[in-house]
Design a protein around this motif. Structure first.
Motif, short mmCIF file in Angstrom:
data_model
loop_
_atom_site.label_atom_id
_atom_site.label_comp_id
_atom_site.label_asym_id
_atom_site.label_seq_id
_atom_site.Cartn_x
_atom_site.Cartn_y
_atom_site.Cartn_z
N THR A 175 0.83 -1.21 0.00
CA THR A 175 0.00 0.00 0.00
C THR A 175 0.86 1.25 0.00
O THR A 175 0.58 2.22 -0.72
N ASN A 176 1.94 1.25 0.80
CA ASN A 176 2.85 2.39 0.82
C ASN A 176 3.55 2.59 -0.51
O ASN A 176 3.70 3.73 -0.98
N ALA A 219 1.15 4.06 -3.03
CA ALA A 219 0.79 5.45 -2.73
C ALA A 219 1.92 6.43 -3.05
O ALA A 219 1.67 7.58 -3.41
N GLN A 220 3.17 5.96 -2.93
CA GLN A 220 4.30 6.88 -3.04
C GLN A 220 5.07 6.79 -4.35
O GLN A 220 5.72 7.76 -4.76
#
Length: 242
Positions: free
Chosen positions: A64-65, A68-69
């Motif tokens: 997820t990180n 997102a980034q």
């Protein structure tokens, strides 16, 4: 391919790294999520393999990180002991591209990686590619801009094609040296910087042609698609209406 592996069990990590290295891949292993995220978000990888249960966070949280980034869709495979339907659905919904249950079978793992690489880069099987006003012929190894052929060396062509196929993605100097020049990592050379400077001029990589090479300080380069400047748009409209 350069692969990032998240696996906290040393023996498992060593086995997977050996399997991939024997097939010609470069595999960096990480035992916790923070170290993995730091590497993936600041280096250049072609694919990531994730375990689910790791010491500091879940593999789902790591994925997820990353999603997102990171500003481009880095392919991801889950390799974990969790194999219920609910687990698989959760991982795929979080952005995973494939899912394998442990223990990994060497031939299947490699086949899945190769299949995912083909799906993530379908242009690799095409001979004529178009990027805005640029037309790239991979068979003839030539590039045309606005109908005019560009005078490029073989290495210029290789670097240009790699940039276009990875536009929007941070490409470190180490990765460019490996993938374009076939040199090992951590070589102290300004070869990449010299070629990038030359390509900016030879290719006309500017807003008028829809692309620019952005230098990322102390990290590498990124080819970005940009809109033509308002001045250029106004001039184009004036000529069209004349």
């Amino acid at each position: 391919m350069r692969i990032a592996l998240l696996e906290d069990e040393h023996e498992q990590a060593h086995n997977i790294q050996s399997i991939l290295s024997e097939r010609g891949h470069v595999c960096d292993t990480f035992a916790n999520g923070q170290a993995f995220l730091g590497a993936v978000l600041h280096r250049s990888y072609d694919l990531m393999i994730l375990d689910w249960q790791i010491p500091d966070m879940s593999g789902i949280d790591v994925l997820t990180n990353v999603r997102a980034q990171l500003n481009w869709p880095l392919p991801a495979i889950f390799l974990t002991q969790r194999d219920t339907e609910e687990d698989i659905v959760q991982a795929l919904d979080a952005g995973a591209d494939d899912y394998l249950a442990k223990p990994a079978r060497a031939a299947e793992l490699v086949a899945r990686i190769n299949a995912l690489a083909r799906r993530s880069n379908p242009e690799s099987e095409q001979s004529l590619l178009r990027y805005g006003p640029f037309e790239v012929n991979t068979h003839q190894r030539s590039i045309v801009l606005h109908g005019e052929p560009l005078n490029l060396t073989d290495k210029d062509f290789d670097l240009t094609l790699f940039l276009f196929q990875n536009q929007g993605r941070l490409l470190t100097r180490d990765m460019l040296l490996e993938r374009v020049w076939g040199l090992g990592r951590d070589i102290n050379t300004r070869t990449v910087d010299t070629h990038m400077s030359r390509l900016r001029r030879r290719l006309g990589l500017n807003p008028e042609n829809g692309f620019r090479i952005k230098t990322i300080y102390q990290r590498g380069y990124r080819l970005e698609a940009v809109k033509p400047s308002s001045t250029t748009e106004l001039m184009t409209d004036t000529v069209a209406n004349a």
